[in-house]
Write a protein that holds these residues in place. Sequence first.
Motif, mmCIF file in Angstrom:
data_model
loop_
_atom_site.group_PDB
_atom_site.id
_atom_site.type_symbol
_atom_site.label_atom_id
_atom_site.label_comp_id
_atom_site.label_asym_id
_atom_site.label_seq_id
_atom_site.Cartn_x
_atom_site.Cartn_y
_atom_site.Cartn_z
ATOM 1 N N PHE A 24 -73.910 4.931 -17.756
ATOM 2 C CA PHE A 24 -72.831 5.832 -18.156
ATOM 3 C C PHE A 24 -72.664 5.834 -19.672
ATOM 4 O O PHE A 24 -72.382 6.882 -20.268
ATOM 5 C CB PHE A 24 -71.514 5.422 -17.479
ATOM 6 C CG PHE A 24 -70.345 6.276 -17.861
ATOM 7 C CD1 PHE A 24 -70.201 7.547 -17.337
ATOM 8 C CD2 PHE A 24 -69.394 5.813 -18.747
ATOM 9 C CE1 PHE A 24 -69.122 8.339 -17.695
ATOM 10 C CE2 PHE A 24 -68.319 6.589 -19.116
ATOM 11 C CZ PHE A 24 -68.183 7.861 -18.591
ATOM 12 N N THR A 25 -72.871 4.690 -20.318
ATOM 13 C CA THR A 25 -72.666 4.602 -21.768
ATOM 14 C C THR A 25 -73.669 5.459 -22.537
ATOM 15 O O THR A 25 -73.304 6.091 -23.518
ATOM 16 C CB THR A 25 -72.736 3.135 -22.252
ATOM 17 O OG1 THR A 25 -74.023 2.601 -21.944
ATOM 18 C CG2 THR A 25 -71.666 2.294 -21.617
ATOM 19 N N ILE A 28 -72.846 9.316 -21.947
ATOM 20 C CA ILE A 28 -71.777 9.817 -22.820
ATOM 21 C C ILE A 28 -72.338 10.169 -24.201
ATOM 22 O O ILE A 28 -72.008 11.213 -24.776
ATOM 23 C CB ILE A 28 -70.643 8.767 -22.943
ATOM 24 C CG1 ILE A 28 -69.886 8.660 -21.628
ATOM 25 C CG2 ILE A 28 -69.695 9.080 -24.080
ATOM 26 C CD1 ILE A 28 -69.150 9.916 -21.230
ATOM 27 N N LYS A 29 -73.212 9.324 -24.733
ATOM 28 C CA LYS A 29 -73.798 9.595 -26.049
ATOM 29 C C LYS A 29 -74.705 10.819 -26.005
ATOM 30 O O LYS A 29 -74.720 11.619 -26.939
ATOM 31 C CB LYS A 29 -74.567 8.373 -26.547
ATOM 32 C CG LYS A 29 -73.645 7.240 -26.944
ATOM 33 C CD LYS A 29 -74.417 6.055 -27.448
ATOM 34 C CE LYS A 29 -73.458 4.940 -27.805
ATOM 35 N NZ LYS A 29 -74.148 3.754 -28.309
#
Length: 188
Positions: A24-25, A28-29
């Motif tokens: 998920f991290t 997002i980017k």
Amino acid sequence: MIKFFIPHRKDGEKIIFFLRRHPFTIAIKIVFWAIVAIMPLAFHLILEDTVSSLLTNQYIAPIIILFLSLYYLYVWLFMFHSFVDYYLDVWIVTNHRVINIEQKGLFSRTVSEQKMYRIQDVTSELKGLFGTFLDFGTVYIQTAGEQARFIFKQIPQPQEVARKINQLVEENKKYHELEIQKNGREAD
């Protein structure tokens, strides 16, 4: 069993966890950089008449093309940097030690390791709405070594990882104490 190069691998050493940040991290980017990449297109659609007249000007058009080329070059560079940072930040937990491989920029990397029996405290932390619902967070490992604290950032299932590390620490401390009693010296 996970196949991965472990620096200074010892006999009988097995990988228990091979951890990266939660997907998920990086998602997002990627969404952020996609929005940044679309901004010039949106600007062109909103101010279509003005931009069209500027693109027909023989002096301003090359400057705009140069600016857009540099803009997209930087977007790709920062997107690539985000991916490299995500992909190359790795935490490896084996049955004997914890290895922290952290990428700092494109051309700098720090590798730290600590033996299991030297770990003093393991704490997990879930923060925020996404972290709670998607079950990712941070694990803090307090050690007596040179690097006093290892931080596993934004990893999946931090509570399970912390529980398993605590279990491995207890097993290693018992084994280490037996080796000291048996041999009269520390075992690696």
